[in-house]
Design a protein around this motif. Structure first.
Motif, PDB file in Angstrom:
ATOM      1  N   CYS A 155      72.814  -3.384 -19.173  1.00 34.05           N
ATOM      2  CA  CYS A 155      73.163  -2.680 -20.417  1.00 34.05           C
ATOM      3  C   CYS A 155      72.363  -3.230 -21.595  1.00 34.05           C
ATOM      4  N   PHE A 156      72.248  -4.561 -21.681  1.00 31.74           N
ATOM      5  CA  PHE A 156      71.438  -5.152 -22.748  1.00 31.74           C
ATOM      6  C   PHE A 156      69.979  -4.709 -22.620  1.00 31.74           C
ATOM      7  N   ALA A 157      69.464  -4.655 -21.403  1.00 35.58           N
ATOM      8  CA  ALA A 157      68.071  -4.230 -21.194  1.00 35.58           C
ATOM      9  C   ALA A 157      67.874  -2.783 -21.644  1.00 35.58           C
ATOM     10  N   PHE A 158      68.828  -1.906 -21.341  1.00 38.58           N
ATOM     11  CA  PHE A 158      68.725  -0.517 -21.789  1.00 38.58           C
ATOM     12  C   PHE A 158      68.745  -0.432 -23.314  1.00 38.58           C
ATOM     13  N   ALA A 159      69.571  -1.253 -23.960  1.00 34.90           N
ATOM     14  CA  ALA A 159      69.584  -1.271 -25.431  1.00 34.90           C
ATOM     15  C   ALA A 159      68.201  -1.623 -25.961  1.00 34.90           C
ATOM     16  N   MET A 160      67.539  -2.570 -25.303  1.00 32.18           N
ATOM     17  CA  MET A 160      66.204  -2.995 -25.737  1.00 32.18           C
ATOM     18  C   MET A 160      65.144  -1.914 -25.479  1.00 32.18           C
ATOM     19  N   LEU A 161      65.404  -1.014 -24.535  1.00 34.54           N
ATOM     20  CA  LEU A 161      64.464   0.083 -24.281  1.00 34.54           C
ATOM     21  C   LEU A 161      64.459   1.125 -25.395  1.00 34.54           C
ATOM     22  N   PHE A 162      65.498   1.103 -26.229  1.00 39.28           N
ATOM     23  CA  PHE A 162      65.595   2.101 -27.279  1.00 39.28           C
ATOM     24  C   PHE A 162      65.242   1.571 -28.665  1.00 39.28           C
ATOM     25  N   LYS A 163      65.452   0.279 -28.900  1.00 36.34           N
ATOM     26  CA  LYS A 163      65.077  -0.284 -30.197  1.00 36.34           C
ATOM     27  C   LYS A 163      64.902  -1.787 -30.045  1.00 36.34           C
ATOM     28  N   GLN A 164      63.917  -2.316 -30.751  1.00 36.00           N
ATOM     29  CA  GLN A 164      63.611  -3.735 -30.659  1.00 36.00           C
ATOM     30  C   GLN A 164      64.802  -4.603 -31.030  1.00 36.00           C
ATOM     31  N   THR A 165      65.623  -4.148 -31.957  1.00 35.18           N
ATOM     32  CA  THR A 165      66.777  -4.936 -32.375  1.00 35.18           C
ATOM     33  C   THR A 165      67.833  -5.051 -31.276  1.00 35.18           C
ATOM     34  N   GLY A 166      67.676  -4.311 -30.201  1.00 32.16           N
ATOM     35  CA  GLY A 166      68.601  -4.416 -29.077  1.00 32.16           C
ATOM     36  C   GLY A 166      68.639  -5.813 -28.485  1.00 32.16           C
ATOM     37  N   VAL A 167      67.598  -6.594 -28.717  1.00 28.17           N
ATOM     38  CA  VAL A 167      67.543  -7.966 -28.203  1.00 28.17           C
ATOM     39  C   VAL A 167      68.491  -8.891 -28.966  1.00 28.17           C
ATOM     40  N   THR A 168      68.809  -8.545 -30.206  1.00 24.70           N
ATOM     41  CA  THR A 168      69.609  -9.432 -31.052  1.00 24.70           C
ATOM     42  C   THR A 168      70.972  -9.732 -30.452  1.00 24.70           C
ATOM     43  N   LEU A 169      71.722  -8.710 -30.080  1.00 24.25           N
ATOM     44  CA  LEU A 169      73.057  -8.954 -29.543  1.00 24.25           C
ATOM     45  C   LEU A 169      72.990  -9.701 -28.218  1.00 24.25           C
ATOM     46  N   ALA A 170      71.982  -9.429 -27.413  1.00 21.46           N
ATOM     47  CA  ALA A 170      71.836 -10.158 -26.149  1.00 21.46           C
ATOM     48  C   ALA A 170      71.660 -11.653 -26.424  1.00 21.46           C
ATOM     49  N   LEU A 171      70.814 -12.002 -27.383  1.00 21.84           N
ATOM     50  CA  LEU A 171      70.588 -13.409 -27.713  1.00 21.84           C
ATOM     51  C   LEU A 171      71.840 -14.052 -28.310  1.00 21.84           C
ATOM     52  N   VAL A 172      72.519 -13.345 -29.188  1.00 22.04           N
ATOM     53  CA  VAL A 172      73.758 -13.865 -29.776  1.00 22.04           C
ATOM     54  C   VAL A 172      74.813 -14.066 -28.691  1.00 22.04           C
ATOM     55  N   THR A 173      74.917 -13.130 -27.770  1.00 22.03           N
ATOM     56  CA  THR A 173      75.897 -13.242 -26.689  1.00 22.03           C
ATOM     57  C   THR A 173      75.581 -14.432 -25.787  1.00 22.03           C
ATOM     58  N   ILE A 174      74.316 -14.628 -25.455  1.00 20.41           N
ATOM     59  CA  ILE A 174      73.931 -15.778 -24.624  1.00 20.41           C
ATOM     60  C   ILE A 174      74.266 -17.081 -25.347  1.00 20.41           C
ATOM     61  N   ALA A 175      73.948 -17.169 -26.641  1.00 22.09           N
ATOM     62  CA  ALA A 175      74.270 -18.377 -27.411  1.00 22.09           C
ATOM     63  C   ALA A 175      75.775 -18.604 -27.452  1.00 22.09           C
ATOM     64  N   TRP A 176      76.537 -17.531 -27.647  1.00 22.91           N
ATOM     65  CA  TRP A 176      77.997 -17.648 -27.684  1.00 22.91           C
ATOM     66  C   TRP A 176      78.535 -18.101 -26.328  1.00 22.91           C
ATOM     67  N   LEU A 177      77.997 -17.544 -25.242  1.00 24.07           N
ATOM     68  CA  LEU A 177      78.449 -17.945 -23.909  1.00 24.07           C
ATOM     69  C   LEU A 177      78.130 -19.412 -23.626  1.00 24.07           C
ATOM     70  N   LEU A 178      76.965 -19.870 -24.048  1.00 27.37           N
ATOM     71  CA  LEU A 178      76.613 -21.278 -23.862  1.00 27.37           C
ATOM     72  C   LEU A 178      77.549 -22.182 -24.657  1.00 27.37           C
ATOM     73  N   ALA A 179      77.847 -21.813 -25.899  1.00 28.41           N
ATOM     74  CA  ALA A 179      78.791 -22.587 -26.711  1.00 28.41           C
ATOM     75  C   ALA A 179      80.185 -22.543 -26.103  1.00 28.41           C
ATOM     76  N   HIS A 180      80.583 -21.398 -25.604  1.00 27.99           N
ATOM     77  CA  HIS A 180      81.891 -21.238 -24.965  1.00 27.99           C
ATOM     78  C   HIS A 180      81.991 -22.127 -23.730  1.00 27.99           C
ATOM     79  N   ARG A 181      80.927 -22.169 -22.956  1.00 29.71           N
ATOM     80  CA  ARG A 181      80.912 -22.985 -21.746  1.00 29.71           C
ATOM     81  C   ARG A 181      80.956 -24.477 -22.084  1.00 29.71           C
ATOM     82  N   ARG A 182      80.238 -24.869 -23.133  1.00 28.40           N
ATOM     83  CA  ARG A 182      80.224 -26.272 -23.559  1.00 28.40           C
ATOM     84  C   ARG A 182      81.616 -26.715 -23.994  1.00 28.40           C
TER      85      ARG A 182
END
Length: 187
Positions: A155-182
């Motif tokens: 789903c994140f990859a499809f968002a990125m296929l439509f607009k460059q800013t689609g990468v933003t939420l994917a990166l924020v989510t990964i950072a949040w998941l890493l912080a959550h895991r820590r």
């Protein structure tokens, strides 16, 4: 739900006599040129990733060129899909009335003519895929399964296929998941 659907239908009805606007008209043109064999970034240039161009090409290939109706239908379908996904995501954490209010607020933003540039825009595709991705991420936290994470990534990859800013939420989510895991070892 009824207010949300009525709002989407009323917005679409008010657009019936309006021709395609700047971006949607350009994407329809690019889609038609793709059907003629042109390639984005080689024969045609515009600043978006290729998802929107090939979506418009597919619609013109299926329904013919020159008509607005397939794009209006796509916009309405996208709007309803986003609103449904928003309601379902909000419903995980809120009461039905609060979730419906979230979806109604979303419909006002996504359906406003000035904000939507006629309607069928890349932000709606990004919003749909990102809301779906967030739903799978939250499901993955509650009931860990690799398939949920895989689908969220798609789903994140499809968002990125439509607009460059689609990468933003994917990166924020990964950072949040890493912080959550820590903060919660073993999760």
């Amino acid at each position: 739900l009824v207010a949300m659907i009525c709002h989407v239908l009323a917005a679409r009805n008010s657009w019936q006599s309006i021709a395609l606007q700047t971006e949607t008209g350009m994407w329809a043109y690019i889609g038609g040129r793709i059907l003629d064999g042109a390639l984005p970034y080689r024969d045609l240039w515009e600043s978006k990733p290729p998802g929107i161009y090939y979506t418009f090409a597919a619609l013109e290939g299926l329904f013919g060129r020159g008509g607005d109706r397939p794009f209006r239908f796509l916009d309405a379908a996208l709007s309803l899909a986003i609103l449904t996904a928003t309601y379902r995501l909000a419903r995980r954490h809120a009461r039905p009335i609060t979730s419906a209010a979230c979806a109604l607020a979303c419909s006002i933003v996504l359906c406003h003519r000035v904000l939507a540039d006629w309607g069928c825009n890349v932000e709606k595709f990004v919003a749909l895929f990102e809301v779906l991705a967030l739903g799978f991420v939250l499901d993955g936290l509650d009931r860990p399964r690799k398939s949920r994470w895989f689908i969220a990534g798609i789903c994140f990859a499809f968002a990125m296929l439509f607009k460059q800013t689609g990468v933003t939420l994917a990166l924020v989510t990964i950072a949040w998941l890493l912080a959550h895991r820590r903060n919660r070892p073993g999760v």
